[in-house]
Design a protein around this motif. Structure first.
Motif, PDB file in Angstrom:
ATOM      1  N   GLU A   1      43.689  31.731  37.929  1.00  0.00           N
ATOM      2  CA  GLU A   1      43.606  32.012  36.487  1.00  0.00           C
ATOM      3  C   GLU A   1      42.189  32.389  36.082  1.00  0.00           C
ATOM      4  OE1 GLU A   1      42.937  27.503  34.823  1.00  0.00           O
ATOM      5  OE2 GLU A   1      44.994  28.181  35.096  1.00  0.00           O
ATOM      6  N   ALA A   2      42.116  33.091  34.967  1.00  0.00           N
ATOM      7  CA  ALA A   2      40.816  33.453  34.388  1.00  0.00           C
ATOM      8  C   ALA A   2      40.989  33.554  32.886  1.00  0.00           C
ATOM      9  CB  ALA A   2      40.337  34.784  34.950  1.00  0.00           C
ATOM     10  N   GLU A   3      40.023  33.022  32.161  1.00  0.00           N
ATOM     11  CA  GLU A   3      40.079  33.123  30.710  1.00  0.00           C
ATOM     12  C   GLU A   3      39.920  34.581  30.294  1.00  0.00           C
ATOM     13  OE1 GLU A   3      37.412  30.551  28.630  1.00  0.00           O
ATOM     14  OE2 GLU A   3      37.829  28.864  29.958  1.00  0.00           O
ATOM     15  N   THR A   4      40.466  34.912  29.125  1.00  0.00           N
ATOM     16  CA  THR A   4      40.404  36.285  28.632  1.00  0.00           C
ATOM     17  C   THR A   4      38.971  36.787  28.572  1.00  0.00           C
ATOM     18  OG1 THR A   4      42.362  35.862  27.323  1.00  0.00           O
ATOM     19  CG2 THR A   4      41.078  37.781  26.728  1.00  0.00           C
ATOM     20  N   ILE A   5      38.057  35.945  28.097  1.00  0.00           N
ATOM     21  CA  ILE A   5      36.666  36.373  27.954  1.00  0.00           C
ATOM     22  C   ILE A   5      36.037  36.628  29.323  1.00  0.00           C
ATOM     23  CG2 ILE A   5      34.378  35.629  27.190  1.00  0.00           C
ATOM     24  CD1 ILE A   5      35.742  34.342  24.793  1.00  0.00           C
ATOM     25  N   THR A   6      36.398  35.805  30.317  1.00  0.00           N
ATOM     26  CA  THR A   6      35.879  36.022  31.664  1.00  0.00           C
ATOM     27  C   THR A   6      36.371  37.347  32.218  1.00  0.00           C
ATOM     28  OG1 THR A   6      35.943  33.626  31.989  1.00  0.00           O
ATOM     29  CG2 THR A   6      35.599  34.967  33.939  1.00  0.00           C
ATOM     30  N   THR A   7      37.627  37.687  31.932  1.00  0.00           N
ATOM     31  CA  THR A   7      38.156  38.969  32.413  1.00  0.00           C
ATOM     32  C   THR A   7      37.487  40.140  31.691  1.00  0.00           C
ATOM     33  OG1 THR A   7      40.058  38.902  30.902  1.00  0.00           O
ATOM     34  CG2 THR A   7      40.390  38.007  33.101  1.00  0.00           C
ATOM     35  N   HIS A   8      37.163  39.964  30.409  1.00  0.00           N
ATOM     36  CA  HIS A   8      36.429  41.019  29.691  1.00  0.00           C
ATOM     37  C   HIS A   8      35.040  41.216  30.310  1.00  0.00           C
ATOM     38  CE1 HIS A   8      39.639  41.294  26.955  1.00  0.00           C
ATOM     39  NE2 HIS A   8      39.217  40.476  26.007  1.00  0.00           N
ATOM     40  N   TYR A   9      34.406  40.111  30.668  1.00  0.00           N
ATOM     41  CA  TYR A   9      33.105  40.165  31.338  1.00  0.00           C
ATOM     42  C   TYR A   9      33.205  40.983  32.622  1.00  0.00           C
ATOM     43  CZ  TYR A   9      29.636  38.356  34.685  1.00  0.00           C
ATOM     44  OH  TYR A   9      28.681  38.240  35.653  1.00  0.00           O
ATOM     45  N   LEU A  10      34.214  40.681  33.432  1.00  0.00           N
ATOM     46  CA  LEU A  10      34.402  41.398  34.694  1.00  0.00           C
ATOM     47  C   LEU A  10      34.749  42.860  34.463  1.00  0.00           C
ATOM     48  CD1 LEU A  10      36.324  38.684  36.730  1.00  0.00           C
ATOM     49  CD2 LEU A  10      34.002  39.498  37.140  1.00  0.00           C
TER      50      LEU A  10
END
Length: 201
Positions: free
Chosen positions: A143-152
């Motif tokens: 899993e990954a938080e939405t904000i972490t995925t935006h960062y990536l």
């Protein structure tokens, strides 16, 4: 300087700001790989040593200083300020698997065998793999938080824009840096799987 380079820098800076805002607003480092952030701090440190020897432009100097400050603030927040929220158990990628080959390669394949040039080359090679602990952490937890995925996403966009920058520079200036291009392509490949998941989810 062309539009692809500027947009690439903006995307990179936006990725870092998104990550810092996530940490500050949530007062948590959950889902963030401290090891990746240490590697990025090492990338910027070894790449921007020329701050003390070379002046290119105000824009160049300001961006370098901002990236350095943000990298160290991020590491501080993960390992000091919000240490209790840091998931060290799942941030278990072994850094020696990256640092040893990158160090060896930077001594073997560089533009010139001088300390600053070797460190610059080291930073280029290291940046191409620095995101691996973060991607490993996401695959481990599932899993990954939405904000972490935006960062990536914005980090991946930065790399893609830099490839466009290199194509543009080759076309307009006949300039080609094999070390930077090959490392950038390798890094972009690491993001491909993530991009697919980002778009489909």
């Amino acid at each position: 300087m062309n539009i692809f380079r500027i947009l690439g820098d903006v995307s990179h800076l936006l990725a870092i700001i998104i990550l810092l805002l996530k940490i500050v607003k949530s007062k948590s480092c959950a889902g963030i790989s401290g090891k990746s952030q240490v590697l990025f701090a090492l990338v910027f440190t070894t790449r921007y040593l020329d701050l003390f020897t070379n002046f290119i432009s105000v824009y160049n100097t300001v961006m370098k200083v901002i990236f350095l400050i943000c990298a160290y603030i991020t590491v501080y927040m993960i390992y000091v300020k919000f240490q209790k929220t840091f998931d060290s158990e799942n941030d278990s990628f072994r850094l020696e698997f990256l640092l040893v080959p990158v160090t060896g390669l930077s001594f073997l394949e560089n533009h010139s065998f001088t300390p600053l040039e070797i460190l610059w080359t080291f930073s280029i090679y290291l940046e191409s793999v620095a995101i691996l602990p973060q991607l490993f952490m996401i695959s481990k937890t599932g899993e990954a938080e939405t904000i972490t995925t935006h960062y990536l996403f914005f980090l991946g966009l930065y790399r893609a824009l830099y490839i466009a920058n290199w194509v543009w520079r080759y076309h307009t200036e006949n300039f080609y840096d094999q070390i930077a291009v090959v490392s950038g392509v390798v890094q972009t490949i690491f993001y491909c799987d993530f991009f697919y998941l980002y778009v489909t989810k």
